[in-house]
Design a protein around this motif. Sequence first.
Motif, PDB file in Angstrom:
ATOM      1  N   LEU A  43       7.649  97.929  -8.146  1.00  0.00           N
ATOM      2  CA  LEU A  43       6.954  96.822  -8.134  1.00  0.00           C
ATOM      3  C   LEU A  43       6.927  95.907  -9.118  1.00  0.00           C
ATOM      4  N   PHE A  44       7.064  96.242 -10.180  1.00  0.00           N
ATOM      5  CA  PHE A  44       7.437  95.541 -11.382  1.00  0.00           C
ATOM      6  C   PHE A  44       8.836  94.886 -11.655  1.00  0.00           C
ATOM      7  N   PRO A  45       9.627  95.897 -11.305  1.00  0.00           N
ATOM      8  CA  PRO A  45      11.229  95.261 -11.336  1.00  0.00           C
ATOM      9  C   PRO A  45      11.020  94.077 -10.304  1.00  0.00           C
ATOM     10  N   ALA A  46      10.532  94.190  -9.161  1.00  0.00           N
ATOM     11  CA  ALA A  46      10.565  93.147  -8.140  1.00  0.00           C
ATOM     12  C   ALA A  46       9.886  91.820  -8.895  1.00  0.00           C
ATOM     13  N   VAL A  47       8.939  91.936  -9.423  1.00  0.00           N
ATOM     14  CA  VAL A  47       8.159  90.656  -9.881  1.00  0.00           C
ATOM     15  C   VAL A  47       9.060  90.157 -10.953  1.00  0.00           C
ATOM     16  N   LEU A  48       9.686  90.902 -11.995  1.00  0.00           N
ATOM     17  CA  LEU A  48      10.657  90.633 -13.098  1.00  0.00           C
ATOM     18  C   LEU A  48      11.812  89.945 -12.552  1.00  0.00           C
ATOM     19  N   PHE A  49      12.374  90.519 -11.514  1.00  0.00           N
ATOM     20  CA  PHE A  49      13.805  89.788 -10.882  1.00  0.00           C
ATOM     21  C   PHE A  49      13.481  88.394 -10.440  1.00  0.00           C
ATOM     22  N   ARG A  50      12.429  88.464  -9.462  1.00  0.00           N
ATOM     23  CA  ARG A  50      12.293  87.238  -8.912  1.00  0.00           C
ATOM     24  C   ARG A  50      11.817  86.140  -9.720  1.00  0.00           C
ATOM     25  N   THR A  51      11.021  86.355 -10.887  1.00  0.00           N
ATOM     26  CA  THR A  51      10.716  85.439 -11.597  1.00  0.00           C
ATOM     27  C   THR A  51      11.780  84.948 -12.493  1.00  0.00           C
ATOM     28  N   ILE A  52      12.548  85.823 -13.110  1.00  0.00           N
ATOM     29  CA  ILE A  52      13.699  85.315 -14.029  1.00  0.00           C
ATOM     30  C   ILE A  52      14.655  84.575 -13.072  1.00  0.00           C
ATOM     31  N   ALA A  53      15.128  85.102 -11.939  1.00  0.00           N
ATOM     32  CA  ALA A  53      15.957  84.702 -10.921  1.00  0.00           C
ATOM     33  C   ALA A  53      15.530  82.931 -10.663  1.00  0.00           C
ATOM     34  N   GLY A  54      14.322  82.640 -10.776  1.00  0.00           N
ATOM     35  CA  GLY A  54      13.970  81.157 -10.425  1.00  0.00           C
ATOM     36  C   GLY A  54      13.434  80.536 -11.641  1.00  0.00           C
ATOM     37  N   VAL A  55      13.491  80.680 -12.624  1.00  0.00           N
ATOM     38  CA  VAL A  55      12.938  80.179 -13.762  1.00  0.00           C
ATOM     39  C   VAL A  55      13.866  79.217 -14.243  1.00  0.00           C
ATOM     40  N   ASP A  56      13.442  78.053 -14.612  1.00  0.00           N
ATOM     41  CA  ASP A  56      14.193  76.929 -15.600  1.00  0.00           C
ATOM     42  C   ASP A  56      14.429  77.300 -16.882  1.00  0.00           C
ATOM     43  N   PHE A  57      15.138  77.911 -17.280  1.00  0.00           N
ATOM     44  CA  PHE A  57      15.517  78.101 -18.735  1.00  0.00           C
ATOM     45  C   PHE A  57      15.660  76.821 -19.520  1.00  0.00           C
ATOM     46  N   SER A  58      15.748  75.614 -19.130  1.00  0.00           N
ATOM     47  CA  SER A  58      15.862  74.608 -19.685  1.00  0.00           C
ATOM     48  C   SER A  58      14.448  73.920 -20.264  1.00  0.00           C
ATOM     49  N   ARG A  59      13.530  74.531 -19.464  1.00  0.00           N
ATOM     50  CA  ARG A  59      12.184  73.985 -19.653  1.00  0.00           C
ATOM     51  C   ARG A  59      11.382  74.887 -20.673  1.00  0.00           C
ATOM     52  N   VAL A  60      11.938  75.958 -20.824  1.00  0.00           N
ATOM     53  CA  VAL A  60      11.234  76.981 -21.897  1.00  0.00           C
ATOM     54  C   VAL A  60      12.006  77.033 -23.260  1.00  0.00           C
ATOM     55  N   PRO A  61      11.445  77.219 -24.151  1.00  0.00           N
ATOM     56  CA  PRO A  61      12.059  77.340 -25.669  1.00  0.00           C
ATOM     57  C   PRO A  61      12.749  78.943 -25.798  1.00  0.00           C
ATOM     58  N   THR A  62      13.695  79.347 -24.945  1.00  0.00           N
ATOM     59  CA  THR A  62      13.994  80.580 -24.903  1.00  0.00           C
ATOM     60  C   THR A  62      14.418  81.108 -26.088  1.00  0.00           C
ATOM     61  N   LEU A  63      15.358  80.732 -26.632  1.00  0.00           N
ATOM     62  CA  LEU A  63      16.136  81.184 -27.964  1.00  0.00           C
ATOM     63  C   LEU A  63      14.906  81.257 -28.827  1.00  0.00           C
ATOM     64  N   ASN A  64      14.137  80.170 -29.040  1.00  0.00           N
ATOM     65  CA  ASN A  64      13.109  79.888 -30.377  1.00  0.00           C
ATOM     66  C   ASN A  64      12.146  81.257 -29.902  1.00  0.00           C
ATOM     67  N   MET A  65      11.812  81.313 -28.954  1.00  0.00           N
ATOM     68  CA  MET A  65      10.786  82.225 -28.566  1.00  0.00           C
ATOM     69  C   MET A  65      11.065  83.612 -28.947  1.00  0.00           C
ATOM     70  N   GLY A  66      12.481  84.065 -28.289  1.00  0.00           N
ATOM     71  CA  GLY A  66      13.092  85.227 -28.738  1.00  0.00           C
ATOM     72  C   GLY A  66      13.147  85.634 -30.037  1.00  0.00           C
ATOM     73  N   ALA A  67      13.335  84.360 -30.811  1.00  0.00           N
ATOM     74  CA  ALA A  67      13.653  84.618 -32.508  1.00  0.00           C
ATOM     75  C   ALA A  67      12.305  84.778 -33.141  1.00  0.00           C
ATOM     76  N   ALA A  68      11.018  84.166 -32.624  1.00  0.00           N
ATOM     77  CA  ALA A  68       9.659  84.356 -32.921  1.00  0.00           C
ATOM     78  C   ALA A  68       9.358  85.950 -32.794  1.00  0.00           C
ATOM     79  N   LEU A  69       9.469  86.279 -31.592  1.00  0.00           N
ATOM     80  CA  LEU A  69       9.092  87.634 -31.342  1.00  0.00           C
ATOM     81  C   LEU A  69       9.898  88.750 -31.871  1.00  0.00           C
TER      82      LEU A  69
END
Length: 308
Positions: A43-69
């Motif tokens: 169940l959780f792999p399904a929601v993670l796969f679908r969410t990541i497959a469809g997300v627009d990375f350009s709209r999310v501060p991916t690298l900065n957020m990863g660096a902060a975490l």
Amino acid sequence: MFMTLAAILPVILVIASGYLMARTGLISDQQWRGVERLAYYLLFPAVLFRTIAGVDFSRVPTLNMGAALLSSIFAMIIALLLLRPVLERAFGIEGPRFTSIFQGTARWNAMIALAIANNVVGEEGLAILAIAMVFMIPVLNIASILVLSHYASGTKPSPRKIARDLYSNPFILSIGAGVIVNVLGVSLPGAVDDTLEILGRASLPIGIICVGAGLDLSSLRRPGPALTLGAFLRPVFMPLIAFGFVHLFGISGTAQTIVIIASAVPAASNSYLLARQMGGDAKLMAEIITLQTLAATFTIPLAVLLFG
């Protein structure tokens, strides 16, 4: 504060329902293990796969957020390792007990975080949190295994086993597959997407019901320094540290809220299993998880109010 509490309270109540179901014996222990495996491997792999497959990375501060975490995680890990000899001298907290404090402070419950992110922010929150998991899950798994290998009394896993545990982790596999599909620009067929959506809708309630079923209030003993530190270092200091790095890396809005939620949720339930397998103080680990989860009704809304 009240809006955040209203969004988080249903999650806490569902956790409570899982606890009550487990205590009444409506579902046997063996059946609970099956439900947990269903949530963890499907169940959780399904929601993670679908969410990541469809997300627009350009709209999310991916690298900065990863660096902060990652900066928050490493800052806390370094602080804990520096404190370890002090804790042993001052409170008699030896290696196995320290490993439970370490896991209770550094690790996070992704199931609770996903449910809260969905309630507080919606689908955008799920997407951002899934990205956060790309950075956090491998690092925290490796760090926990290494600390337990060094300070606990159990059998130390080989580098080969550590690698196998990581590349066989269903969360890591589903996230990696989602990233590949996303980067390749492949659209999921309608039937596949609909199937994953149905599985995803089931993942959050079933996952947090399992969290409640795993709580053991009867195991709580008289609080001592180890239990107090293990239970409250994470909810008190992790959101504060994360807030500092959020501003350092220029993160705001929804991404900031998600970083704070990821930093404020209780420790991962499977920390107990790792402690038991590798010679840590499993009883202390169970108590830390239980107390943090009970306190989450107050600590998470407060963290989001102050820092999110």
